[in-house]
Scaffold this active site. Structure first.
Site, PDB file in Angstrom:
ATOM      1  N   GLU A 332     -19.239 -15.414 -50.469  1.00 13.54           N
ATOM      2  CA  GLU A 332     -18.840 -16.682 -51.097  1.00 13.54           C
ATOM      3  C   GLU A 332     -20.000 -17.682 -51.194  1.00 13.54           C
ATOM      4  O   GLU A 332     -19.885 -18.702 -51.871  1.00 13.54           O
ATOM      5  CB  GLU A 332     -17.712 -17.340 -50.282  1.00 13.54           C
ATOM      6  CG  GLU A 332     -16.365 -16.658 -50.388  1.00 13.54           C
ATOM      7  CD  GLU A 332     -16.174 -15.540 -49.360  1.00 13.54           C
ATOM      8  OE1 GLU A 332     -17.186 -15.001 -48.859  1.00 13.54           O
ATOM      9  OE2 GLU A 332     -15.009 -15.207 -49.056  1.00 13.54           O
ATOM     10  N   LYS A 437      -7.041 -17.950 -27.962  1.00 11.92           N
ATOM     11  CA  LYS A 437      -6.524 -19.229 -27.476  1.00 11.92           C
ATOM     12  C   LYS A 437      -5.838 -19.004 -26.151  1.00 11.92           C
ATOM     13  O   LYS A 437      -4.746 -18.435 -26.076  1.00 11.92           O
ATOM     14  CB  LYS A 437      -5.552 -19.827 -28.493  1.00 11.92           C
ATOM     15  CG  LYS A 437      -6.306 -20.387 -29.687  1.00 11.92           C
ATOM     16  CD  LYS A 437      -5.535 -21.473 -30.413  1.00 11.92           C
ATOM     17  CE  LYS A 437      -6.400 -21.991 -31.551  1.00 11.92           C
ATOM     18  NZ  LYS A 437      -5.629 -22.456 -32.704  1.00 11.92           N
ATOM     19  N   TRP A 442     -10.083 -22.620 -26.313  1.00 11.30           N
ATOM     20  CA  TRP A 442     -10.639 -21.513 -27.066  1.00 11.30           C
ATOM     21  C   TRP A 442     -11.646 -20.714 -26.226  1.00 11.30           C
ATOM     22  O   TRP A 442     -12.539 -21.282 -25.593  1.00 11.30           O
ATOM     23  CB  TRP A 442     -11.345 -22.012 -28.330  1.00 11.30           C
ATOM     24  CG  TRP A 442     -10.389 -22.414 -29.417  1.00 11.30           C
ATOM     25  CD1 TRP A 442      -9.028 -22.358 -29.357  1.00 11.30           C
ATOM     26  CD2 TRP A 442     -10.728 -22.930 -30.689  1.00 11.30           C
ATOM     27  NE1 TRP A 442      -8.483 -22.794 -30.532  1.00 11.30           N
ATOM     28  CE2 TRP A 442      -9.503 -23.168 -31.378  1.00 11.30           C
ATOM     29  CE3 TRP A 442     -11.917 -23.227 -31.343  1.00 11.30           C
ATOM     30  CZ2 TRP A 442      -9.451 -23.681 -32.666  1.00 11.30           C
ATOM     31  CZ3 TRP A 442     -11.859 -23.731 -32.632  1.00 11.30           C
ATOM     32  CH2 TRP A 442     -10.642 -23.948 -33.287  1.00 11.30           C
TER      33      TRP A 442
END
Lengths: 542, 542
Positions: A332, A437, A442
């Site tokens: 991208e 998580k 995290w």
């Protein structure tokens, strides 16, 4: 008030025109196996591009029709790279490593009309060719039997024959710089691959960025060696950038094993190369086993696609005098977005830490991290969030896809999670979908993997989040050991204990033979989680 | 088919935004005289730019109003460079070396509203200020009395005071990349100066070209030292390019004498510098007289504005280990168009010959030579014609000027005459208006001058065409001797005899005290010819 500057479109045709006039005597070299090479000048490549464009017109390619390639990095692929966009058509570089049903899907969605294909890839192409509905013609490159391709019922022609029959002169049309030049599909692990359509302008600007001092600083004193496939994110822009710089180009064709790569470096003496860490790891091992080779012609090795181990960079620099520079990007992002090179004021003892980051954006790319709610977080080196990027060579949508979830007010949501420091250095700690998580906090699977892989007994390691009653999720470490190595989970956990915070340390360990990978070689964490859920793995709980 | 890439305008504001975020801790250093320096970070420069933009708004600057500068290369000039275009206004860098009536004319034609001026330039500005009709306010930079400027009747404010009163936050507007960012006037020796209006896009692309490997390869490991004035063709693009690269910047202010320049190089250690040959010639002489200085921090010296003597490049390389790279461009070309660096396959004995050319175009610039009738001539290194160029940072017209004679189907007619070889190297042999047409053939005044200057007794030499009954025109050599040197016309003619064809050798010689120059220091050949016609010169006929 308008400026008085000329309106000059930034196009692939302009790069081609420049390359064949000012740098017409520079060379394109392609490996032919067994240590052999064939050579052509830019001028000859330009003439071949003219012949190819004439041949494609004769086959009915008009307007923005899509012409696909199914090829290794070689001279003919380069000819298609310049001819197809310059004639106004759109180059679709098919990724030969997609699954057959993905190839079928992307060719269909892109409406590919013609496929230019290496005959050495017939075993992959032939089985799917008859199902590529929109394709009417295959142009076969190289030596070999046409039979298996012809069995598809498509028209199959030989590249050499149809180009030899045409004039090298082609009236390259005027092209709007925002029109499509090329397209490439992401290799999504979930759902269908998504198409990214590069423009002439974006390809031109990306090439300029690759040529810039903060990029690869390509000049006509260089010889570029793109090992990274031209079917994968434009070989990191090296082909167009080399033409723009007037740098010689050497192409490995399908000979990407370590021995072939080292032979090419020694005999062709490239100065700038680009490949994923796996390739350089293989090269390092090969050089270890076969001392005495000289790869010092390389002034710069660009490396990315997955995190580059600092140990690999150190070995190249200290043993072979070759600088590996980590870059980060995605299909991208054309793909070059950031490069990891330390600022001049970096303290000696921080240099390798900086080189281990994903680097910082080059001018043209803007980066920020945002929290779950989309709020922008500070570049303080501490806040963790999803990385978003924008810029003239970053996609703003997907081809024929109205899903807006990957974009936020003009920014691309990369799906990568990490932090940015005050100097703009980005440290990616995880894919958003792979983040673990645990108890509301995290845990970075990537950081755990990087530490694990530094253990001498570990060849590869993947860490995934698995359900946990108390903490919602906890890390599972799936480890592949070096041949003949033996190590206990306790020892590995202990090895990690001074490297990460205590609550990150995995309790669940499994030793496996290999890590499942996606079609393009990335860890397939979905499969790891599924096998864990299905009790395929023998898991040790500490 | 449109590409899916983001629409991201290439603007000066984007360069500024990038510089202050990713490279906010890089420094801008300005000489303060007597070996002193002041420093600011990019971040501080960005904050000052915000304050300046707020102050300019408060003074009524709206839309594309023109804000002029009348300044040396210093931090405040850099602040104006980024603030004025980023707020949507147009920066007009007034050339302090124009004649007073020219300054008056260009400020009037450009409709300058505000002039930001160094107080050290009051002696030049004050006499003309009252006649600058459209200017309502002067913002005075530095220490000094405001009186002489105030005598013009204009409002005069202090830069430090008005910026200190403002917020550093400014809402930079969205800007179309094709809108005007800055303007600069040519220093035409005939008629009025002509305005060139740079766009945001052209400035951005030009900066990328300066940063490219074939340009100056600027990176954030560099420290840029633009000695070439920021009021003269954008200091060759170095200020914007340095910000884009995140390179440190050192600025000489008005201290451009050789001693100051050498002191700055030794203490600030720039890596890339740009200045005209005169400056480097002074530096060379200074180092000759004052041995022991170290200028080796310079990895690259860009040199242009007039032909760079090979002897100068050799001395820098052999005695000081500093590489001088000749570049060519004009106000009309932003200005960097070509650079003289040998291709890797250049034979050893040709290297200096190549470095003595004007170089070859970088990607983005296309060059060709055409004959009197506009027909394109081959790049064979022999055909001689007028150089024409095109590209995204090359002007397609002049400001408020409908004269099309300088343009031909999208190409700029440079007014320079020369040849192009098969590798694109351009050798300019003359200005079209200075070419000597003798017996139907062209004689290059520039080549004769270059050969003459290599004679040890010659300090400067100008060759012009003067009427001749038999040959229509013949060359007249006007020579300035080194102090104390003595040489006869016969000896000089003999010195030339093995360097040029026989019929080029001048019969007419005059020894003069100095060569008349234009306001920007170029040989004023019109005046030389006029003085010859008026019998001012004492001419020896051989």
């Amino acid at each position: 008030m308008q400026c008085t500057m000329q309106s000059f479109p930034l196009t692939v045709a302009a790069i081609l025109r420049y390359a064949v006039t000012v740098h017409g005597d520079r060379t394109v070299t392609t490996a032919t196996g067994d240590g052999g090479y064939r050579h052509a000048t830019y001028r000859e490549v330009g003439q071949q591009a003219g012949r190819l464009a004439n041949a494609l017109r004769r086959l009915g390619v008009q307007g923005d029709d899509r012409v696909a390639t199914f090829m290794w990095n070689n001279q003919e692929h380069l000819e298609a790279y310049v001819a197809v966009p310059s004639m106004g058509a759109v180059l679709h570089t098919l990724n030969i490593r997609l699954f057959p049903e993905q190839i079928e899907f992307v060719a269909y969605e892109a409406e590919d009309q013609v496929v230019i294909a290496d005959l050495s890839l017939t075993p992959i192409l032939a089985p799917v060719l008859s199902r590529m509905e929109t394709v009417h013609t295959v142009i076969a490159v190289g030596a070999g039997d046409l039979g298996p391709l012809e069995a598809s019922g498509k028209r199959v022609l030989r590249y050499d024959e149809i180009t030899a029959a045409e004039s090298a002169e082609f009236e390259w049309p005027d092209i709007d710089e925002n029109s499509a030049a090329a397209m490439c599909y992401t290799s999504g692990t979930t759902g269908h691959p998504k198409g990214v359509v590069y423009g002439h302008r974006s390809s031109y600007l990306h090439s300029m960025a690759v040529c810039s001092g903060n990029g690869m600083g390509l000049s006509f004193s260089d010889k570029a060696f793109p090992i990274v496939p031209m079917f994968h994110a434009n070989a990191w822009g090296l082909p167009y950038a080399a033409l723009m710089a007037g740098a010689d180009i050497v192409l490995p064709d399908r000979y990407m094993d370590a021995e072939s790569v080292v032979n090419l470096i020694e005999t062709q003496r490239p100065t700038v190369a680009g490949a994923v860490p796996t390739i350089w790891n293989d090269v390092m091992n090969h050089l270890d086993r076969n001392p005495g080779h000289d790869i010092s012609s390389l002034r710069l090795v660009a490396c990315g696609g997955s995190a580059v181990p600092v140990s690999l960079m150190k070995t190249f620099e200290e043993k072979y005098g070759v600088q590996i520079r980590q870059l980060w990007g995605m299909t991208e992002t054309s793909p070059m977005a950031t490069l990891a090179w330390p600022a001049p004021n970096t303290p000696e003892d921080k240099v390798w830490e900086v080189r281990g980051t994903q680097g910082r954006p080059m001018c043209g790319v803007e980066a920020r991290i945002v929290d779950d709610g989309g709020a922008v977080l500070p570049n303080d080196g501490e806040a963790v969030g999803e990385l978003e990027v924008r810029g003239p060579w970053i996609t703003g949508s997907y081809y024929r896809n109205t899903d807006e979830s990957k974009f936020q007010s003009g920014w691309l949501r990369t799906g990568d999670v990490g932090r940015i420091d005050v100097q703009g250095y980005i440290t990616l700690t995880d894919r958003a979908k792979d983040v673990i998580k645990s108890g509301g906090e995290w845990i970075s699977s990537v950081e755990l993997e990087n530490h694990l892989i530094a253990h001498p007994a570990v060849r590869e390691a993947a860490v995934v989040g698995v359900p946990d009653e108390r903490w919602q999720e906890r890390p599972l470490a799936a480890v592949v050991l070096q041949e003949g190595a033996d190590v206990s989970p306790e020892e590995l956990r202990n090895f990690l204990s001074d490297k990460v915070v205590r609550w990150w340390l995995p309790e669940r360990w499994t030793f496996i033979d290999e890590i499942p990978r996606t079609s393009v070689g990335k860890y397939d964490k979905k499969t790891i989680r599924a096998r864990h859920a299905d009790d395929v793995y023998d898991v040790t709980h500490l």
